[in-house]
Design an enzyme around this catalytic site. Structure first.
Site, PDB file in Angstrom:
ATOM      1  N   HIS A   1       0.849  -1.197   0.000  1.00  0.00           N
ATOM      2  CA  HIS A   1       0.000   0.000   0.000  1.00  0.00           C
ATOM      3  C   HIS A   1       0.878   1.238   0.000  1.00  0.00           C
ATOM      4  CE1 HIS A   1      -4.060  -1.775   0.959  1.00  0.00           C
ATOM      5  NE2 HIS A   1      -3.243  -2.818   1.056  1.00  0.00           N
TER       6      HIS A   1
ATOM      7  N   TYR B   1      -8.787   5.193   8.173  1.00  0.00           N
ATOM      8  CA  TYR B   1      -8.903   5.558   9.582  1.00  0.00           C
ATOM      9  C   TYR B   1      -9.963   6.651   9.671  1.00  0.00           C
ATOM     10  CZ  TYR B   1      -4.420   3.266  10.727  1.00  0.00           C
ATOM     11  OH  TYR B   1      -3.406   2.362  10.925  1.00  0.00           O
TER      12      TYR B   1
ATOM     13  N   PRO C   1      -2.873  -0.301  18.980  1.00  0.00           N
ATOM     14  CA  PRO C   1      -2.692  -0.719  17.582  1.00  0.00           C
ATOM     15  C   PRO C   1      -2.910   0.369  16.540  1.00  0.00           C
ATOM     16  CG  PRO C   1      -4.784  -1.517  18.431  1.00  0.00           C
ATOM     17  CD  PRO C   1      -4.068  -0.908  19.586  1.00  0.00           C
TER      18      PRO C   1
ATOM     19  N   LYS D   1       2.320  -0.383  15.135  1.00  0.00           N
ATOM     20  CA  LYS D   1       3.726  -0.425  15.517  1.00  0.00           C
ATOM     21  C   LYS D   1       4.137  -1.646  16.339  1.00  0.00           C
ATOM     22  CE  LYS D   1       4.804   3.264  13.445  1.00  0.00           C
ATOM     23  NZ  LYS D   1       4.958   2.929  12.036  1.00  0.00           N
TER      24      LYS D   1
ATOM     25  N   TYR E   1       4.691   6.587  10.096  1.00  0.00           N
ATOM     26  CA  TYR E   1       3.851   5.416   9.827  1.00  0.00           C
ATOM     27  C   TYR E   1       4.590   4.397   8.978  1.00  0.00           C
ATOM     28  CZ  TYR E   1      -0.510   2.819   9.215  1.00  0.00           C
ATOM     29  OH  TYR E   1      -1.476   1.847   9.241  1.00  0.00           O
TER      30      TYR E   1
END
Length: 415
Positions: free
Chosen positions: A94, A220, A311, A315, A407
């Protein structure tokens, strides 16, 4: 750290008679999760002998379902070790994530911002592949051990005692690695260790659904009803999450109620969330934890044995892999080249990186979850502030770049 001459590891298994119940290896790894298994491969590649001890059964280890997003650095580490065959076949690359709020969805393009990607690849699949490769190599891995106890950690000859099929055994080693998770025996073996933690007043209700993903990249979403997330495990299976109260019961969440909440929180104009059979569902509490030290004498902690993250920032597994990379380099330098600087500095280096990871995970969690307040006005203030932060993050290239950099993964270095 003083080195001793050691016999080459011959792949032999644990003793089955009391007469040969004393065994020697260079590194004892306690825990056969992803961190322990990966470290075993690092040591094998360097020609360093090791034995992996696991209290649970092989079936239990293979059945644990955990994280599913790999940072670029984690993918690179697996590739360097030649452990990426299954990842290349089944991983989903992604180029970013979507942040959704106020009924709109905005894309954060990691490739454009930092030239890096993330890969969807379940921890369960990673463990299965790592274990299969160990079995192909004939690695010394023992399951279903009882009374595993690390001893002599302050001296030059650490050892681990355990019970294997009712027989007492003892392993002498140069180093012991605790990769046995949050509830393992290694962290409690460190005298004076303190746990630094934060608990959140909410959890994640997660489902695995037999339906192709309805999105290209992860979503998200901040919604007045609470956080929601759309992820995936494969082109055929979706993984979705809802924010629920910390005391919520899965019995109160029927499949229909779950899908209704997901439709509400993830819905945007012109997009359809496809529904399917719910294969699994569970509620996970949200917490942050960091041990005050990750090393003591000849014992070194990696992964969940030393730290836990919520979560939201993906990580947990990546932190474990970063620990293994750092510790693996230090062990190779110490045992093969007599350079102990990396071993002496491992705890500080791993914790320095971990605190950066912790702040990002905390930031993502605070940003995207609805927070209760003493009254309706305080709750609305907090929500509108979050919307303001999301407007800034998605509207500023510098802010998007900072999110993407963290990220997609910080470097696996000691700096």
């Amino acid at each position: 750290m003083r080195r001793r001459a050691l016999p080459a590891h011959d792949g032999s298994t644990f003793p089955r008679t009391r007469e040969d119940a004393a065994l020697r290896t260079q590194v004892v790894i306690i825990g056969a999760g992803p961190a322990g298994l990966l470290l075993g491969h690092v040591l094998h590649r360097a020609g360093i002998g090791f034995t992996i001890l696991e209290a649970r059964s092989r079936e239990h280890v293979l059945g644990r379902i955990r994280a599913g997003v790999l940072e670029q650095g984690s993918v690179d580490a697996l590739t360097e070790l030649g452990l990426d065959a299954d990842l290349r076949e089944h991983g989903l690359t992604h180029r970013g994530i979507h942040l959704q709020f106020e009924g709109a969805r905005r894309h954060i393009d990691f490739v454009d911002l930092v030239g890096r990607t993330v890969t969807i690849y379940g921890q369960q699949a990673l463990v299965r592949h790592l274990l299969a490769e160990h079995e192909r190599l004939g690695s010394d891995i023992r399951f279903e051990l009882a009374d595993v106890t690390p001893l002599g950690l302050d001296g030059s000859s650490p050892r681990v005692r355990a019970t294997d099929a009712g027989r007492a055994i003892e392993l002498d080693a140069d180093l012991v690695v605790g990769a046995d998770g949050f509830h393992g025996v290694c962290r409690p073996a460190i005298p004076g260790l303190r746990g630094l933690e934060r608990s959140y007043p909410f959890g994640w209700l997660g489902i695995l659904a037999d339906v192709p993903p309805s999105t290209d990249d992860l979503v998200y979403a901040l919604h007045p009803d609470g956080f929601a997330m759309h992820s995936m495990r494969s082109p055929e299976v979706s993984r979705l999450y809802l924010q629920v109260g910390h005391d919520a019961s899965i019995d109160d969440w029927s499949d229909a109620r779950i899908w209704d909440a997901l439709q509400t929180r993830l819905g945007v104009a012109g997009w359809t969330l496809h529904e399917g059979e719910v294969l699994e569902k569970s509620i996970t509490p949200m917490r942050s934890y960091v041990a005050s030290t990750m090393a003591h004498g000849r014992l070194f902690l990696v992964g969940d044995a030393a730290h836990i993250v919520p979560p939201t920032g993906a990580k947990g597994l990546n932190s474990a892999i970063a620990d293994v990379v750092l510790l693996g380099r230090a062990i190779v330098a110490g045992l093969l080249r007599g350079d102990d600087a990396g071993l002496h500095g491992y705890g500080d280096a791993a914790l320095a990186r971990q605190w950066k990871v912790q702040q990002f995970s905390e930031w993502m969690t605070d940003l995207l979850h609805v927070h209760e307040g003493p009254d309706a006005a305080a709750r609305e203030f907090a929500y509108r502030s979050q919307v303001g932060r999301l407007e800034y993050v998605t509207g500023s290239r510098a802010a998007r770049q900072s999110l993407a950099e963290q990220y997609a993964g910080l470097p696996f270095t000691t700096e």
